[in-house]
Write a protein that holds these residues in place. Structure first.
Motif, PDB file in Angstrom:
ATOM      1  N   LEU A 269       0.825  -1.202   0.000  1.00 36.55           N
ATOM      2  CA  LEU A 269       0.000   0.000   0.000  1.00 36.55           C
ATOM      3  C   LEU A 269       0.863   1.257   0.000  1.00 36.55           C
ATOM      4  CD1 LEU A 269      -2.739  -1.108   2.567  1.00 36.55           C
ATOM      5  CD2 LEU A 269      -3.009  -0.867   0.089  1.00 36.55           C
ATOM      6  N   GLU A 270       1.957   1.206   0.749  1.00 39.24           N
ATOM      7  CA  GLU A 270       2.870   2.350   0.795  1.00 39.24           C
ATOM      8  C   GLU A 270       3.550   2.540  -0.555  1.00 39.24           C
ATOM      9  OE1 GLU A 270       5.803   4.140   4.246  1.00 39.24           O
ATOM     10  OE2 GLU A 270       5.747   1.972   3.945  1.00 39.24           O
TER      11      GLU A 270
ATOM     12  N   ARG B 246       2.389   1.908  -3.429  1.00 44.13           N
ATOM     13  CA  ARG B 246       1.423   2.458  -4.377  1.00 44.13           C
ATOM     14  C   ARG B 246       1.009   3.882  -4.020  1.00 44.13           C
ATOM     15  NH1 ARG B 246      -1.988  -1.755  -7.202  1.00 44.13           N
ATOM     16  NH2 ARG B 246      -0.875  -3.722  -6.954  1.00 44.13           N
ATOM     17  N   GLY B 247       1.534   4.414  -2.920  1.00 44.20           N
ATOM     18  CA  GLY B 247       1.190   5.767  -2.514  1.00 44.20           C
ATOM     19  C   GLY B 247      -0.188   5.896  -1.911  1.00 44.20           C
ATOM     20  N   LEU B 248      -0.768   4.784  -1.471  1.00 50.49           N
ATOM     21  CA  LEU B 248      -2.116   4.801  -0.917  1.00 50.49           C
ATOM     22  C   LEU B 248      -2.132   5.076   0.578  1.00 50.49           C
ATOM     23  CD1 LEU B 248      -3.514   1.755  -2.913  1.00 50.49           C
ATOM     24  CD2 LEU B 248      -3.927   4.190  -3.350  1.00 50.49           C
ATOM     25  N   ILE B 249      -1.024   4.852   1.243  1.00 52.46           N
ATOM     26  CA  ILE B 249      -0.872   5.214   2.652  1.00 52.46           C
ATOM     27  C   ILE B 249       0.498   5.858   2.817  1.00 52.46           C
ATOM     28  CG2 ILE B 249      -2.391   3.383   3.509  1.00 52.46           C
ATOM     29  CD1 ILE B 249       0.088   1.776   4.274  1.00 52.46           C
ATOM     30  N   GLN B 250       0.657   6.616   3.874  1.00 54.50           N
ATOM     31  CA  GLN B 250       1.948   7.257   4.119  1.00 54.50           C
ATOM     32  C   GLN B 250       2.149   7.453   5.616  1.00 54.50           C
ATOM     33  OE1 GLN B 250       2.089  11.340   2.676  1.00 54.50           O
ATOM     34  NE2 GLN B 250      -0.140  11.497   2.807  1.00 54.50           N
TER      35      GLN B 250
END
Length: 280
Positions: free
Chosen positions: A25-26, A28-32
């Motif tokens: 997820l990180e 893919r830039g979906l969470i940070q």
């Protein structure tokens, strides 16, 4: 390329596990900003944990009041790992329609027991009991997991293995609350987290984020009454693990070195110890 995409699309979260799922997820830039126990937002520190019946607890092993206390305590533990003072809890509760009112009251009495006010939340009907708590606090300094340095000592705030020992006898033990110890360590710790999934996977998280090797001497780990070394794999200890220059009176159980990964030693020899793995 098509074959690689097909393989990825067929993957299940049970194939990945929690850490690989978060990494994907990180990527893919979906969470940070998920590398620490808490998120930092506008001067506040925030954390959230969900407890699901049949996954995290069984009602024939735990009372409603103890369940409420546990739900509050595990979130407060994340704040403690950030050196934070808790300000409030937001509680989301899902229950079946035939749940007794007395049980819900008992649950909330347990949630309130640590002394942190419940300031909001939600209730809903669910197929089984689900309890999700968000905790908010403030910290003068959040050590995070990424600052451990070669030469640091690795310390814990209390004995480990109590939850595993209790599980072996079909019982439950309340998690400790280490807010004061967390604030004390946060003033100088290079890295810190709470021990929720077992000493091996949690030490590995610190090693990964800090880009160093963590060596844990299991013979130096303080054991809770009735606990055995293998109970350290069970997790749910909720003591704090910190990388520091000065142990400052806390039990030193290992060190940080150049390299990567985690090494567990017992009686001078490397050993393998498991831990809790979500989705598996």
């Amino acid at each position: 390329m098509r074959e690689q995409f097909a393989r990825r699309s067929m993957q299940r979260v049970s194939d990945l596990g929690e850490l690989a799922l978060l990494a994907e997820l990180e990527r893919r830039g979906l969470i940070q900003g998920v590398e620490n126990d808490v998120a930092e937002l506008a001067g506040a520190v925030v954390t959230q944990d969900a407890l699901v019946e049949g996954v995290h607890f069984r009602l024939d092993w735990i009372t409603w009041r103890d369940l409420g206390f546990r739900a509050a305590a595990v979130n407060i533990s994340d704040l403690a790992a950030a050196g934070a003072t808790p300000d409030g809890l937001v509680v989301a509760l899902g229950v079946t329609g035939d749940t007794r009112l007395e049980d819900v009251i008992e649950l909330y009495e347990g949630l309130a027991e640590p002394g942190v006010p419940i300031v909001g939340g939600d209730t809903t009907r669910a197929a089984s009991l689900v309890l999700s708590v968000t905790a908010v606090g403030r910290s003068a300094r959040v050590p995070g997991r990424a600052g451990a340095r070669p030469g640091d000592a690795l310390v814990v705030t209390g004995p480990l293995g109590a939850a595993g020992a209790a599980f072996r006898r079909g019982a439950y033990v309340r998690p400790p609350i280490r807010v004061e110890e967390g604030r004390r360590l946060a003033t100088h710790a290079h890295a810190m987290l709470d021990l929720s999934d077992g000493i091996a996977p949690d030490a590995a998280r610190l090693a990964t984020r800090s880009a160093c090797r963590v060596v844990v001497d299991l013979d130096r780990v303080p054991l809770a009454e009735g606990a055995e070394p293998d109970d350290l794999a069970f997790g749910e200890d909720y003591e704090l693990l910190a990388a520091v220059e000065d142990p400052d009176g806390f039990a030193a159980i290992g060190r940080c070195e150049e390299g990567e990964g985690v090494v567990l030693i017992r009686k001078g020899e490397p050993v393998v110890l498991g831990g809790w793995e979500h989705f598996r």
